[in-house]
Design a protein around this motif. Sequence first.
Motif, short mmCIF file in Angstrom:
data_model
loop_
_atom_site.label_atom_id
_atom_site.label_comp_id
_atom_site.label_asym_id
_atom_site.label_seq_id
_atom_site.Cartn_x
_atom_site.Cartn_y
_atom_site.Cartn_z
N VAL A 112 0.86 -1.18 0.00
CA VAL A 112 0.00 0.00 0.00
C VAL A 112 0.90 1.24 0.00
O VAL A 112 2.03 1.19 0.50
CB VAL A 112 -0.97 0.07 1.22
N ARG A 113 0.40 2.30 -0.59
CA ARG A 113 1.07 3.61 -0.52
C ARG A 113 0.17 4.50 0.32
O ARG A 113 -1.04 4.61 0.05
CB ARG A 113 1.24 4.18 -1.92
N VAL A 114 0.71 5.11 1.36
CA VAL A 114 -0.08 5.95 2.25
C VAL A 114 0.64 7.29 2.43
O VAL A 114 1.87 7.32 2.52
CB VAL A 114 -0.33 5.24 3.61
N TRP A 115 -0.13 8.38 2.44
CA TRP A 115 0.48 9.70 2.60
C TRP A 115 -0.55 10.67 3.16
O TRP A 115 -1.74 10.38 3.21
CB TRP A 115 1.04 10.21 1.27
N HIS A 116 -0.05 11.82 3.63
CA HIS A 116 -0.96 12.88 4.08
C HIS A 116 -0.50 14.22 3.49
O HIS A 116 0.56 14.32 2.88
CB HIS A 116 -1.05 12.91 5.62
N ASP A 117 -1.35 15.26 3.68
CA ASP A 117 -1.10 16.55 3.03
C ASP A 117 -0.42 17.56 3.95
O ASP A 117 -0.32 18.75 3.61
CB ASP A 117 -2.40 17.13 2.46
N ASN A 118 0.03 17.07 5.13
CA ASN A 118 0.76 17.94 6.07
C ASN A 118 -0.06 19.14 6.55
O ASN A 118 0.49 20.16 6.92
CB ASN A 118 2.09 18.42 5.44
N SER A 119 -1.39 19.01 6.54
CA SER A 119 -2.25 20.12 6.95
C SER A 119 -2.62 19.99 8.43
O SER A 119 -2.41 18.95 9.06
CB SER A 119 -3.52 20.14 6.10
N GLY A 120 -3.17 21.05 8.97
CA GLY A 120 -3.63 21.04 10.36
C GLY A 120 -2.52 21.46 11.32
O GLY A 120 -1.35 21.56 10.94
N PRO A 121 -2.90 21.72 12.60
CA PRO A 121 -1.92 22.23 13.57
C PRO A 121 -0.80 21.24 13.90
O PRO A 121 0.33 21.63 14.14
CB PRO A 121 -2.77 22.54 14.81
N SER A 122 -1.11 19.91 13.93
CA SER A 122 -0.02 18.95 14.20
C SER A 122 -0.12 17.79 13.20
O SER A 122 -0.74 16.76 13.46
CB SER A 122 -0.11 18.42 15.65
N PRO A 123 0.47 17.99 12.02
CA PRO A 123 0.30 17.02 10.93
C PRO A 123 1.17 15.76 11.06
O PRO A 123 0.83 14.73 10.51
CB PRO A 123 0.70 17.81 9.68
N GLY A 124 2.30 15.83 11.78
CA GLY A 124 3.18 14.66 11.90
C GLY A 124 2.42 13.46 12.44
O GLY A 124 1.62 13.57 13.36
N TRP A 125 2.67 12.25 11.86
CA TRP A 125 1.86 11.06 12.18
C TRP A 125 2.77 9.86 12.33
O TRP A 125 3.60 9.60 11.46
CB TRP A 125 0.86 10.85 11.05
N HIS A 126 2.61 9.12 13.43
CA HIS A 126 3.34 7.86 13.60
C HIS A 126 2.35 6.72 13.38
O HIS A 126 1.48 6.46 14.20
CB HIS A 126 3.98 7.77 14.99
N LEU A 127 2.50 6.04 12.24
CA LEU A 127 1.57 4.98 11.82
C LEU A 127 2.12 3.64 12.27
O LEU A 127 3.28 3.30 11.98
CB LEU A 127 1.42 5.03 10.29
N ASP A 128 1.29 2.85 12.96
CA ASP A 128 1.72 1.52 13.42
C ASP A 128 1.57 0.49 12.29
O ASP A 128 2.54 -0.10 11.85
CB ASP A 128 0.88 1.13 14.64
N PHE A 129 0.33 0.30 11.80
CA PHE A 129 0.12 -0.65 10.69
C PHE A 129 -1.21 -0.36 10.01
O PHE A 129 -2.05 0.38 10.54
CB PHE A 129 0.15 -2.11 11.17
N ILE A 130 -1.39 -0.98 8.84
CA ILE A 130 -2.66 -0.92 8.11
C ILE A 130 -3.08 -2.35 7.79
O ILE A 130 -2.25 -3.15 7.31
CB ILE A 130 -2.54 -0.10 6.81
N ASP A 131 -4.34 -2.70 8.09
CA ASP A 131 -4.91 -3.99 7.69
C ASP A 131 -5.94 -3.74 6.60
O ASP A 131 -6.78 -2.84 6.73
CB ASP A 131 -5.61 -4.68 8.87
N VAL A 132 -5.87 -4.54 5.53
CA VAL A 132 -6.85 -4.43 4.44
C VAL A 132 -7.54 -5.78 4.29
O VAL A 132 -6.88 -6.79 4.04
CB VAL A 132 -6.18 -4.03 3.11
N LYS A 133 -8.87 -5.79 4.48
CA LYS A 133 -9.62 -7.03 4.31
C LYS A 133 -10.39 -6.98 2.99
O LYS A 133 -11.12 -6.02 2.72
CB LYS A 133 -10.60 -7.25 5.46
#
Length: 431
Positions: A112-133
Amino acid sequence: MRNLTTEEVSVFTYEDWLSRTHGPKRTMICEMAAVVDEEMMVEPTTYIVQVKTSDTAGAGTDANVWIVIFGENGDTGTLALKECSKSNKFERKQVDTFRFSEILSMGELSKVRVWHDNSGPSPGWHLDFIDVKDEIMDKTFRFPCDRWLAKNDDDGQIMRELACANNDFLDLNEKTKYEICITTGETETKENAWIVLEGKKGRSKEFVMENSSKKKRFLRGNVDRFDFSSKNLGDIAGICLGHTPKDGKKVKGEVFWQVEEVVVTERELGNKYIFICNGLIPLSPKRDDFLTFECTKTIESFASKARSLVPVKYEIIVITGDEKGAGTDANVFVTIYGVNGDSGRRPLRQKFRNLFEREQTDRFLLEMLDMGELQKVRMDQDNSGLSPGWLLDRVEVTNTANGVTTIFLCGKWLDLERADKQIARVLYPKY
């Protein structure tokens, strides 16, 4: 759509509006499964996407997040992780669930490719995992991350590609099952045969393929299947084929068995190794009397390709041309394409440096899943800033894992005011 070589006809039917104002979907884009001889090539499914934010200080994000799911049938296109039961998404230690119905199934998933637009007051994100069923397959695919998507943390990237972890449990050091399919030609035999597999990691023991009056093998034009286990041999490069009398009888005169083709399938990952033999195997009681054949063609399975998707750091060197006004103030993006797919559009940024000036060399380090052999790069700029026009000389991309550098020559302007007024260029490797 008609394939003019095979005459195969694929029919794509939608029967709905492509419109922002008409119809129930209010969409300008549609995907249609091919129907060939009344059989649908790709089934519609529902994807349940579960996103787990890490249990780390400041892990949550206020930014907008998107995902693309990749599998053996292609990719889903960009999916916005927007509609969810929780009003405040992507908070620390939280699992957010998104449902995408009536979407074409990608089959077995690879990344998977995952990204964000760096918007909002605290955009930094620590992602643990993604499950796709995939509900049609009734199968869940896990994509571990455990990394920051943040401009001010880790390597500063806000886009990550995550490999599927489902294939990791395959222990290829253990014994592996092999299926052997042998096609006999015009000259058949009532005797036994034997085969040895030569792999990149080792050589198998001799495997005897028995013929009996109850179960006759190696008849003219027939395909016979055998299964046997061996230590894992890696890629199969060659085979030894022998033809031996039953019960150790003496051989009178010259006797041959004609083998047209041998196909070896490695069962764990499904890789196929094809040997076009067209050889006459002499009947002999001696074990050193055999013919050897080299692999004619390898068909790598999707699962095997997915296993090779490991994170690799790529060094990208961008050299601006040496002419007046060659430098740019615009934001510059790169998309790298290889035999394993593409990187997605990545911004080329650096803190505290004036990038892409006349005759300047700029270096960037981007982590992405291994692209394999590189096929092309796409460079574009967003026409922002006081003087956005840019003369790009060349781009050099180095896979830091294997040291292979690929050079892409340009020597053209990316400028709405000059030459052909293009601000995107697709560049091919210089060989």
